[in-house]
Each structure stands twice: as structure tokens, then as C-alpha cells.
Design a protein around this motif. Structure first.
Motif, PDB file in Angstrom:
ATOM      1  N   PHE A   8       0.826  -1.204   0.000  1.00 54.05           N
ATOM      2  CA  PHE A   8       0.000   0.000   0.000  1.00 54.05           C
ATOM      3  C   PHE A   8       0.863   1.259   0.000  1.00 54.05           C
ATOM      4  CE2 PHE A   8      -3.001   2.935   2.173  1.00 54.05           C
ATOM      5  CZ  PHE A   8      -3.988   2.909   1.205  1.00 54.05           C
ATOM      6  N   LEU A   9       1.944   1.281   0.780  1.00 56.85           N
ATOM      7  CA  LEU A   9       2.842   2.431   0.827  1.00 56.85           C
ATOM      8  C   LEU A   9       3.601   2.605  -0.483  1.00 56.85           C
ATOM      9  CD1 LEU A   9       4.240   2.156   4.455  1.00 56.85           C
ATOM     10  CD2 LEU A   9       2.574   3.803   3.580  1.00 56.85           C
ATOM     11  N   VAL A  10       4.020   1.509  -1.086  1.00 56.71           N
ATOM     12  CA  VAL A  10       4.721   1.582  -2.375  1.00 56.71           C
ATOM     13  C   VAL A  10       3.782   2.098  -3.460  1.00 56.71           C
ATOM     14  CG1 VAL A  10       5.803   0.188  -4.184  1.00 56.71           C
ATOM     15  CG2 VAL A  10       6.436  -0.156  -1.794  1.00 56.71           C
ATOM     16  N   LEU A  11       2.559   1.616  -3.470  1.00 53.31           N
ATOM     17  CA  LEU A  11       1.581   2.084  -4.450  1.00 53.31           C
ATOM     18  C   LEU A  11       1.260   3.559  -4.237  1.00 53.31           C
ATOM     19  CD1 LEU A  11      -0.359   1.364  -6.763  1.00 53.31           C
ATOM     20  CD2 LEU A  11      -2.061   0.830  -5.015  1.00 53.31           C
ATOM     21  N   SER A  12       1.135   3.965  -3.004  1.00 52.34           N
ATOM     22  CA  SER A  12       0.871   5.362  -2.691  1.00 52.34           C
ATOM     23  C   SER A  12       2.018   6.253  -3.148  1.00 52.34           C
ATOM     24  CB  SER A  12       0.646   5.524  -1.192  1.00 52.34           C
ATOM     25  OG  SER A  12       0.480   6.865  -0.860  1.00 52.34           O
ATOM     26  N   SER A  13       3.250   5.827  -2.920  1.00 48.37           N
ATOM     27  CA  SER A  13       4.395   6.633  -3.336  1.00 48.37           C
ATOM     28  C   SER A  13       4.482   6.721  -4.856  1.00 48.37           C
ATOM     29  CB  SER A  13       5.691   6.073  -2.755  1.00 48.37           C
ATOM     30  OG  SER A  13       5.978   4.810  -3.293  1.00 48.37           O
ATOM     31  N   PHE A  14       4.166   5.644  -5.539  1.00 48.27           N
ATOM     32  CA  PHE A  14       4.188   5.660  -7.007  1.00 48.27           C
ATOM     33  C   PHE A  14       3.134   6.622  -7.557  1.00 48.27           C
ATOM     34  CE2 PHE A  14       2.521   3.985 -11.030  1.00 48.27           C
ATOM     35  CZ  PHE A  14       3.657   4.130 -11.815  1.00 48.27           C
ATOM     36  N   LEU A  15       1.928   6.549  -7.032  1.00 48.23           N
ATOM     37  CA  LEU A  15       0.857   7.419  -7.530  1.00 48.23           C
ATOM     38  C   LEU A  15       1.113   8.883  -7.185  1.00 48.23           C
ATOM     39  CD1 LEU A  15      -2.255   5.209  -6.754  1.00 48.23           C
ATOM     40  CD2 LEU A  15      -1.166   5.619  -8.966  1.00 48.23           C
ATOM     41  N   LEU A  16       1.661   9.143  -6.023  1.00 47.80           N
ATOM     42  CA  LEU A  16       1.987  10.510  -5.655  1.00 47.80           C
ATOM     43  C   LEU A  16       3.136  11.044  -6.515  1.00 47.80           C
ATOM     44  CD1 LEU A  16       0.697  12.362  -3.612  1.00 47.80           C
ATOM     45  CD2 LEU A  16       2.481  11.781  -2.022  1.00 47.80           C
ATOM     46  N   GLY A  17       4.086  10.188  -6.862  1.00 42.67           N
ATOM     47  CA  GLY A  17       5.163  10.591  -7.765  1.00 42.67           C
ATOM     48  C   GLY A  17       4.644  10.928  -9.152  1.00 42.67           C
ATOM     49  N   GLN A  18       3.699  10.143  -9.637  1.00 37.07           N
ATOM     50  CA  GLN A  18       3.095  10.433 -10.937  1.00 37.07           C
ATOM     51  C   GLN A  18       2.352  11.764 -10.909  1.00 37.07           C
ATOM     52  OE1 GLN A  18       3.232   9.047 -13.865  1.00 37.07           O
ATOM     53  NE2 GLN A  18       4.487   7.314 -13.282  1.00 37.07           N
ATOM     54  N   ALA A  19       1.607  12.011  -9.842  1.00 34.20           N
ATOM     55  CA  ALA A  19       0.861  13.266  -9.711  1.00 34.20           C
ATOM     56  C   ALA A  19       1.821  14.451  -9.614  1.00 34.20           C
ATOM     57  CB  ALA A  19      -0.049  13.208  -8.499  1.00 34.20           C
ATOM     58  N   ALA A  20       2.937  14.283  -8.905  1.00 29.29           N
ATOM     59  CA  ALA A  20       3.927  15.353  -8.799  1.00 29.29           C
ATOM     60  C   ALA A  20       4.569  15.635 -10.151  1.00 29.29           C
ATOM     61  CB  ALA A  20       4.992  14.983  -7.776  1.00 29.29           C
ATOM     62  N   PHE A  21       4.848  14.602 -10.902  1.00 28.75           N
ATOM     63  CA  PHE A  21       5.428  14.779 -12.237  1.00 28.75           C
ATOM     64  C   PHE A  21       4.466  15.527 -13.139  1.00 28.75           C
ATOM     65  CE2 PHE A  21       6.215  13.316 -16.580  1.00 28.75           C
ATOM     66  CZ  PHE A  21       7.540  13.709 -16.727  1.00 28.75           C
ATOM     67  N   ASN A  22       3.194  15.167 -13.095  1.00 25.77           N
ATOM     68  CA  ASN A  22       2.197  15.831 -13.931  1.00 25.77           C
ATOM     69  C   ASN A  22       1.977  17.282 -13.518  1.00 25.77           C
ATOM     70  OD1 ASN A  22       1.784  13.541 -15.449  1.00 25.77           O
ATOM     71  ND2 ASN A  22       0.076  12.839 -14.207  1.00 25.77           N
ATOM     72  N   ALA A  23       2.157  17.591 -12.224  1.00 22.69           N
ATOM     73  CA  ALA A  23       1.955  18.953 -11.740  1.00 22.69           C
ATOM     74  C   ALA A  23       3.220  19.796 -11.862  1.00 22.69           C
ATOM     75  CB  ALA A  23       1.499  18.923 -10.290  1.00 22.69           C
ATOM     76  N   ALA A  33       7.606  11.236   0.551  1.00 21.20           N
ATOM     77  CA  ALA A  33       6.474  11.546   1.428  1.00 21.20           C
ATOM     78  C   ALA A  33       5.386  10.489   1.303  1.00 21.20           C
ATOM     79  CB  ALA A  33       5.914  12.922   1.089  1.00 21.20           C
ATOM     80  N   GLY A  34       5.137  10.012   0.085  1.00 16.57           N
ATOM     81  CA  GLY A  34       4.147   8.959  -0.108  1.00 16.57           C
ATOM     82  C   GLY A  34       4.565   7.650   0.525  1.00 16.57           C
ATOM     83  N   ALA A  35       5.864   7.359   0.487  1.00 14.71           N
ATOM     84  CA  ALA A  35       6.352   6.120   1.095  1.00 14.71           C
ATOM     85  C   ALA A  35       6.294   6.183   2.611  1.00 14.71           C
ATOM     86  CB  ALA A  35       7.779   5.837   0.632  1.00 14.71           C
ATOM     87  N   LEU A  36       6.509   7.357   3.184  1.00  7.76           N
ATOM     88  CA  LEU A  36       6.508   7.475   4.639  1.00  7.76           C
ATOM     89  C   LEU A  36       5.112   7.678   5.217  1.00  7.76           C
ATOM     90  CD1 LEU A  36       9.644   9.731   5.195  1.00  7.76           C
ATOM     91  CD2 LEU A  36       9.445   7.265   5.527  1.00  7.76           C
ATOM     92  N   LEU A  37       4.297   8.490   4.553  1.00 12.20           N
ATOM     93  CA  LEU A  37       2.997   8.859   5.110  1.00 12.20           C
ATOM     94  C   LEU A  37       1.821   8.141   4.464  1.00 12.20           C
ATOM     95  CD1 LEU A  37       3.547  12.705   5.363  1.00 12.20           C
ATOM     96  CD2 LEU A  37       3.775  11.008   7.170  1.00 12.20           C
ATOM     97  N   GLY A  38       2.046   7.564   3.317  1.00  9.32           N
ATOM     98  CA  GLY A  38       0.958   6.884   2.619  1.00  9.32           C
ATOM     99  C   GLY A  38      -0.037   7.888   2.069  1.00  9.32           C
TER     100      GLY A  38
END
Length: 66
Positions: A8-23, A33-38
Motif C-alpha cells: 500500500f505504501l509503495v503504491l501510494s508513493s508511485f501514484l503521488l510521484g506520478q501526480a507530482a510529475f504531472n503537476a 512523502a508517499g512512502a513514509l505517510l501513505g
């Protein structure tokens, strides 16, 4: 029990990274931050994205004051 949490944490970090790249925000920072906080990092990401947008727009994005 540990494996689903880690997944769940790995998936959260991946999706947050994608959103950061798009923004156009720093990707590494948001992946960590996604890996630590989910998913709790997502509201922080949204507020940071909005502040970065307002900073980039400057006075052009200001509303009309009367």
C-alpha cells in the motif's frame, strides 16, 4: 500482515510521484512523502500544488478587489 501495508505504501508513493510529475513539482520529495505517510500525504500534496500554482501566476491570478 506486513506485506499489504508495504504494498500500500509503495503504491501510494508511485501514484503521488506520478501526480507530482504531472503537476511539475519535485518528484523525489513526493515519492518519499508517499512512502513514509501513505495516503495522508495527498492533502499536503494538494495544498502544495495550489500554492505553487498561485506563486507561478503572481498578480495575474488575483481576484478583483473593490
Amino acid at each position: 500482515m506486513v506485506f499489504p501495508i508495504v504494498l500500500f505504501l509503495v503504491l501510494s508513493s508511485f501514484l503521488l510521484g506520478q501526480a507530482a510529475f504531472n503537476a511539475g513539482l519535485p518528484v523525489k520529495r513526493w515519492v518519499v512523502a508517499g512512502a513514509l505517510l501513505g495516503p495522508a500525504a495527498y492533502p499536503l500534496f494538494n495544498s502544495h500544488k495550489q500554492l505553487a500554482y498561485r506563486k507561478a501566476m503572481g498578480k495575474q491570478g488575483a481576484s478583483i478587489n473593490m
